[in-house]
Design an enzyme around this catalytic site. Structure first.
Site, PDB file in Angstrom:
ATOM      1  N   GLY A  45       0.783  -1.243   0.000  1.00 61.69           N
ATOM      2  CA  GLY A  45       0.000   0.000   0.000  1.00 61.69           C
ATOM      3  C   GLY A  45       0.807   1.281   0.000  1.00 61.69           C
ATOM      4  N   GLU A  99       3.762   4.036   6.074  1.00 63.46           N
ATOM      5  CA  GLU A  99       2.505   3.298   5.864  1.00 63.46           C
ATOM      6  C   GLU A  99       1.589   4.080   4.937  1.00 63.46           C
ATOM      7  OE1 GLU A  99       0.896   0.592   6.588  1.00 63.46           O
ATOM      8  OE2 GLU A  99       0.940   0.092   8.715  1.00 63.46           O
ATOM      9  N   ASP A 103      -5.523   2.555  10.244  1.00 61.29           N
ATOM     10  CA  ASP A 103      -6.978   2.440  10.384  1.00 61.29           C
ATOM     11  C   ASP A 103      -7.279   2.006  11.824  1.00 61.29           C
ATOM     12  OD1 ASP A 103      -9.666   2.059   9.890  1.00 61.29           O
ATOM     13  OD2 ASP A 103      -9.419   0.315   8.618  1.00 61.29           O
ATOM     14  N   PHE A 152     -13.994   3.753   3.192  1.00 64.47           N
ATOM     15  CA  PHE A 152     -12.996   2.938   2.511  1.00 64.47           C
ATOM     16  C   PHE A 152     -12.493   3.690   1.282  1.00 64.47           C
ATOM     17  CE2 PHE A 152     -10.962  -0.481   0.271  1.00 64.47           C
ATOM     18  CZ  PHE A 152     -10.415  -1.223   1.304  1.00 64.47           C
ATOM     19  N   ASP A 159      -5.726  -0.333  -2.242  1.00 68.13           N
ATOM     20  CA  ASP A 159      -6.477  -1.187  -3.165  1.00 68.13           C
ATOM     21  C   ASP A 159      -7.838  -1.577  -2.620  1.00 68.13           C
ATOM     22  OD1 ASP A 159      -5.501  -3.027  -1.135  1.00 68.13           O
ATOM     23  OD2 ASP A 159      -6.118  -4.630  -2.504  1.00 68.13           O
TER      24      ASP A 159
HETATM   25  P1  IMP Z   1      -5.160  -1.400  10.311  1.00 66.56           P
HETATM   26  O1  IMP Z   1      -4.347  -2.591  10.762  1.00 66.56           O
HETATM   27  O2  IMP Z   1      -6.638  -1.626  10.576  1.00 66.56           O
HETATM   28  O3  IMP Z   1      -4.674  -0.101  10.855  1.00 66.56           O
HETATM   29  O4  IMP Z   1      -5.083  -1.342   8.734  1.00 66.56           O
HETATM   30  C1  IMP Z   1      -3.918  -1.131   8.057  1.00 66.56           C
HETATM   31  C2  IMP Z   1      -3.996  -1.631   6.636  1.00 66.56           C
HETATM   32  O5  IMP Z   1      -5.348  -1.897   6.206  1.00 66.56           O
HETATM   33  C3  IMP Z   1      -3.475  -0.616   5.687  1.00 66.56           C
HETATM   34  O6  IMP Z   1      -2.073  -0.720   5.537  1.00 66.56           O
HETATM   35  C4  IMP Z   1      -4.237  -0.913   4.403  1.00 66.56           C
HETATM   36  O7  IMP Z   1      -3.563  -1.880   3.642  1.00 66.56           O
HETATM   37  C5  IMP Z   1      -5.555  -1.487   4.876  1.00 66.56           C
HETATM   38  N1  IMP Z   1      -6.637  -0.468   4.876  1.00 66.56           N
HETATM   39  C6  IMP Z   1      -7.227   0.123   5.928  1.00 66.56           C
HETATM   40  N2  IMP Z   1      -8.165   1.009   5.542  1.00 66.56           N
HETATM   41  C7  IMP Z   1      -8.172   0.974   4.192  1.00 66.56           C
HETATM   42  C8  IMP Z   1      -8.903   1.711   3.178  1.00 66.56           C
HETATM   43  O8  IMP Z   1      -9.755   2.585   3.441  1.00 66.56           O
HETATM   44  N3  IMP Z   1      -8.593   1.404   1.894  1.00 66.56           N
HETATM   45  C9  IMP Z   1      -7.679   0.477   1.538  1.00 66.56           C
HETATM   46  N4  IMP Z   1      -6.957  -0.205   2.438  1.00 66.56           N
HETATM   47  C10 IMP Z   1      -7.198   0.038   3.759  1.00 66.56           C
END
Ligand code: IMP
Length: 178
Positions: A45, A99, A103, A152, A159
């Protein structure tokens, strides 16, 4: 050529991204002056953000990458798995984790735990996007490009089911247009 995009709207233009990334790079360059940080890009990403960021870093630095897997579609698939690990020895090094988005913070926390074992001098997070309202763990990235709503998003490295990483802007996904 037609590119049929499942978008509700464009959230952040390429121009706005480039401007903000330059600012972040300048801030990081100032903060790390006199040191040689290792920029660790989190694949896949962060790929576009990472390239734009390090192009604008004006101090000596090393580059390296890690690849974790956490998402399937728009759903988190549980604890992230390591697909690719670092080549650099980060002991006593200043590490900047790059990063695409923080999220829930689960991936960021997992990365911190993995890296701290290797005894770096410091670790900071640099993320293009931050979704603070969806946080499940206590992580505040030191460097964040844009705080966004809990929607999202796709494009600029992000992606949906493997697609749209190549878009030069960030847009909000419209799942009804799939
Ligand atoms: P976390 O572990 O929930 O903080 O998510 C981190 C990863 O989730 C990111 O590095 C992204 O690859 C993916 N991600 C989280 N939100 C989105 C979004 O809105 N669009 C696309 N990928 C996301």
């Amino acid at each position: 050529m037609e590119h049929n995009l499942p978008l509700k709207k464009i959230l952040i233009s390429e121009k706005a991204i480039n401007k903000r990334v330059k600012e972040l790079a300048l801030q990081i360059s100032r903060d790390y002056e006199g040191r040689t940080p290792v920029f660790v890009g989190i694949l896949r990403g962060a790929v576009l953000f990472y390239a734009e960021l390090i192009k604008n870093i004006v101090i000596d630095c090393n580059i390296d990458f890690m690849c974790l897997c956490s998402y399937e579609g728009t759903q988190c698939a549980g604890k992230p798995r390591t697909i690719l690990d670092l080549r650099e020895d980060i002991a006593n090094r200043h590490v900047v984790l790059v990063e695409d988005i923080v999220d829930t913070g689960a991936t960021a926390l997992q990365l911190l735990e993995m890296l701290k074992i290797r005894k770096p001098a410091s670790v900071e997070f640099c993320t293009l996007l931050d979704k603070p309202s969806n946080r499940k763990v206590e992580i505040v990235p030191k460097y964040a490009g844009f705080a966004i709503e809990n929607e999202f998003v796709i494009g600029y490295g992000l992606d949906y089911n493997g697609l749209y990483r190549n878009l030069p802007f960030i847009g909000v996904l419209d799942e009804n247009k799939q």
